[in-house]
Design a protein around this motif. Structure first.
Motif, PDB file in Angstrom:
ATOM      1  N   MET A 102       0.673  -1.337  -0.088  1.00  0.00           N
ATOM      2  CA  MET A 102       0.012  -0.031   0.047  1.00  0.00           C
ATOM      3  C   MET A 102       0.820   1.269   0.115  1.00  0.00           C
ATOM      4  O   MET A 102       0.472   2.400  -0.673  1.00  0.00           O
ATOM      5  N   THR A 103       2.209   1.256   0.553  1.00  0.00           N
ATOM      6  CA  THR A 103       2.937   2.598   0.433  1.00  0.00           C
ATOM      7  C   THR A 103       3.336   2.617  -0.871  1.00  0.00           C
ATOM      8  O   THR A 103       3.376   3.814  -1.415  1.00  0.00           O
ATOM      9  N   VAL A 105       1.857   1.756  -3.668  1.00  0.00           N
ATOM     10  CA  VAL A 105       0.497   2.180  -4.110  1.00  0.00           C
ATOM     11  C   VAL A 105       0.163   3.688  -4.155  1.00  0.00           C
ATOM     12  O   VAL A 105      -0.306   4.410  -4.995  1.00  0.00           O
ATOM     13  N   GLY A 106       0.689   4.241  -2.861  1.00  0.00           N
ATOM     14  CA  GLY A 106       0.363   5.777  -2.803  1.00  0.00           C
ATOM     15  C   GLY A 106       1.156   6.578  -3.894  1.00  0.00           C
ATOM     16  O   GLY A 106       0.906   7.656  -4.087  1.00  0.00           O
ATOM     17  N   ALA A 109      -1.178   7.778  -6.597  1.00  0.00           N
ATOM     18  CA  ALA A 109      -2.042   8.876  -6.502  1.00  0.00           C
ATOM     19  C   ALA A 109      -2.245  10.054  -7.186  1.00  0.00           C
ATOM     20  O   ALA A 109      -1.001  10.432  -7.459  1.00  0.00           O
ATOM     21  N   GLN A 114      -7.224   9.753  -3.137  1.00  0.00           N
ATOM     22  CA  GLN A 114      -6.467   8.541  -3.622  1.00  0.00           C
ATOM     23  C   GLN A 114      -5.323   8.522  -2.837  1.00  0.00           C
ATOM     24  O   GLN A 114      -5.101   7.121  -2.084  1.00  0.00           O
ATOM     25  N   LEU A 115      -4.678   9.429  -2.488  1.00  0.00           N
ATOM     26  CA  LEU A 115      -3.338   9.248  -1.485  1.00  0.00           C
ATOM     27  C   LEU A 115      -4.031   8.860   0.010  1.00  0.00           C
ATOM     28  O   LEU A 115      -3.340   8.257   0.712  1.00  0.00           O
ATOM     29  N   ALA A 118      -4.631   5.322   0.459  1.00  0.00           N
ATOM     30  CA  ALA A 118      -3.490   4.351   0.179  1.00  0.00           C
ATOM     31  C   ALA A 118      -3.098   4.370   1.561  1.00  0.00           C
ATOM     32  O   ALA A 118      -2.357   3.580   2.082  1.00  0.00           O
ATOM     33  N   ARG A 119      -3.009   5.716   2.258  1.00  0.00           N
ATOM     34  CA  ARG A 119      -2.366   5.729   3.608  1.00  0.00           C
ATOM     35  C   ARG A 119      -3.385   5.252   4.597  1.00  0.00           C
ATOM     36  O   ARG A 119      -2.817   4.419   5.513  1.00  0.00           O
ATOM     37  N   GLY A 121      -4.899   2.424   3.750  1.00  0.00           N
ATOM     38  CA  GLY A 121      -4.470   0.986   3.560  1.00  0.00           C
ATOM     39  C   GLY A 121      -3.078   0.648   4.464  1.00  0.00           C
ATOM     40  O   GLY A 121      -3.012  -0.453   4.691  1.00  0.00           O
TER      41      GLY A 121
END
Length: 433
Positions: A102-103, A105-106, A109, A114-115, A118-119, A121
């Motif tokens: 997930m980091t 994936v951020g 964003a 979206q960010l 991710a955070r 997650g």
């Protein structure tokens, strides 16, 4: 299997756990390191993200504080219940793989929402790390060596923050903030496999000679009994209060320190990465490891209560250097004061978590750790960075770019309150004998 065979098998498993406890501690510390690196990566990237996604300080505070902490802290309770029942190393490994992904994936964003997701997650994944790790370490190390082991474990905080800031800043300066998140996030997926293969799962109560032999076989207390048992312990309550207030100050400083250095001291991202983060990490290592060793020595010489008193004394010594970091306008003096603050202040985690694990009922160690982390992270991590950002925005019309300096100063002023709780915990522990 006959009873003698069962006892022999348990003895072999216990011997293996003790033999490999150094490796287990190293891997759990590395996991904690990745946890903090992924958690704190936003600190060095905030100004770049702010410019790219057009965010306010309040939004940045939510990303580094409440959005992460709300899920990280609350999900820690159900995960701890699983850890008090089932295999703890598997929970740690799975969680590590999830938050690392997930980091990364951020970095994809394109906007605040979206960010934010991710955070969240990352927070969900990291909920499965610390409570099981605390429980494993407490089972592997006896009370008079536990603070030292927890001090080594707390290196994850120091190194994760320092190396995350350093590597993240250097990569971001060269390739952008998105690449920095990919580089920081993906190696954790590989580490998760290593943790699953090599971390040992010790017998509960292995290193507690004064516990009843069959304590680990007692029925699992209910969740309500777990909360009630902690609430009934005066020393534990003061320790939780002390570590929560300390964490609120520390999280606020960690999350916003790089931004403050850029705005008020004129230090660039690359220089922060090379000349602040790395030396600061060395001071943090000395504080965490040295503090843990001193705490163990004090426990053997004077009793466990001396560990809490030690934290109160060191925090008192750290306070003027904390204030100096914000009051000095010259970068050299401010950063020098910051390093001395780290040296005195960063030794609190090992003794605090060791004392809480020693006070916890055997079948509730992970839950007590999760309750502690729930309070720490909702108030410390959730409120700390978020409120620093909100207050900074409120002070901006009056103080301009220096609003962040005065916002952070307000949090440093809370330190004497935390000192009181550590002192009081020491008094109660001494009375309890």
């Amino acid at each position: 299997m006959t009873e003698p065979q069962t006892l022999a098998a348990h003895a072999i498993a216990d011997e293996k756990a003790i033999r490999r406890r150094g490796l287990t501690l190293a891997l759990l510390t590395t996991t904690y390191f990745f946890s903090y690196m992924d958690r704190q990566i936003l600190a060095i990237l905030q100004e770049l993200i702010k410019a790219d996604l057009q965010l306010s300080d309040t939004q940045l505070g939510l990303l580094s504080g409440l959005a992460f902490a709300l899920f990280y802290a609350t999900l820690g309770i159900p995960v701890a219940r699983l850890a008090d029942r089932f295999n703890r190393k598997n929970i740690v490994a799975l969680s590590l793989a999830a938050w690392s992904a997930m980091t990364a994936v951020g970095g994809l964003a394109q906007n605040f929402t979206q960010l934010l997701l991710a955070r969240i997650g990352v927070g969900i994944g990291e909920a499965g790390s610390s409570p099981p790790s605390h429980s494993i370490i407490a089972d592997l190390y006896p009370p008079d060596r536990r603070a030292g082991a927890m001090g080594v474990f707390s290196l994850g905080v120091v190194l994760g923050s320092a190396i995350g800031t350093s590597v993240g800043g250097l990569v971001a300066a060269a390739f952008g903030w998105r690449t920095a998140m990919y580089v920081i996030g993906m190696p954790g997926v590989v580490l998760a496999l290593i943790v699953w293969l090599f971390v040992v799962e010790p017998r509960r109560g292995l290193s507690d000679p004064n516990r009843a032999p069959d304590a680990a076989k007692e029925p699992m207390p209910s969740l309500a009994q777990g909360f009630a048992s902690l609430a009934a312990s005066g020393p534990a309550l003061h320790l939780v209060a002390g570590v929560t207030l300390t964490s609120m100050i520390g999280y606020g400083l960690t999350a916003w320190g790089p931004s403050y250095m850029q705005r008020s001291l004129g230090i660039g991202v690359r220089d922060i990465s090379l000349y602040v983060a790395l030396p600061g990490g060395l001071f943090g290592i000395a504080s965490a490891v040295g503090g843990g060793k001193i705490a163990d020595w004090l426990a053997r010489r004077h009793g466990l209560h001396a560990q809490s008193t030690m934290v109160a004394v060191l925090k008192t010594l750290a306070l003027p250097f904390t204030l100096g970091f914000f009051l000095f306008d010259q970068p050299v003096l401010a950063i020098g004061s910051y390093f001395l603050y780290i040296l005195f202040a960063n030794s609190y985690l090992g003794p605090t978590f060791a004392l809480i694990q020693g006070l916890a009922p055997l079948r509730l160690r992970a839950l007590w750790a999760a309750i502690t982390l729930l309070v720490i992270n909702l108030i410390g991590l959730g409120a700390g960075p978020t409120l620093v950002g909100v207050i900074s925005d409120l002070l901006k019309p009056s103080f301009g770019e220096d609003s962040l300096r005065w916002s952070m100063m307000l949090f440093a002023a809370v330190t004497p309150w935390a000192i009181f709780h550590y002192w009081r915990a020491g008094v109660l522990l001494k009375r309890a004998g």
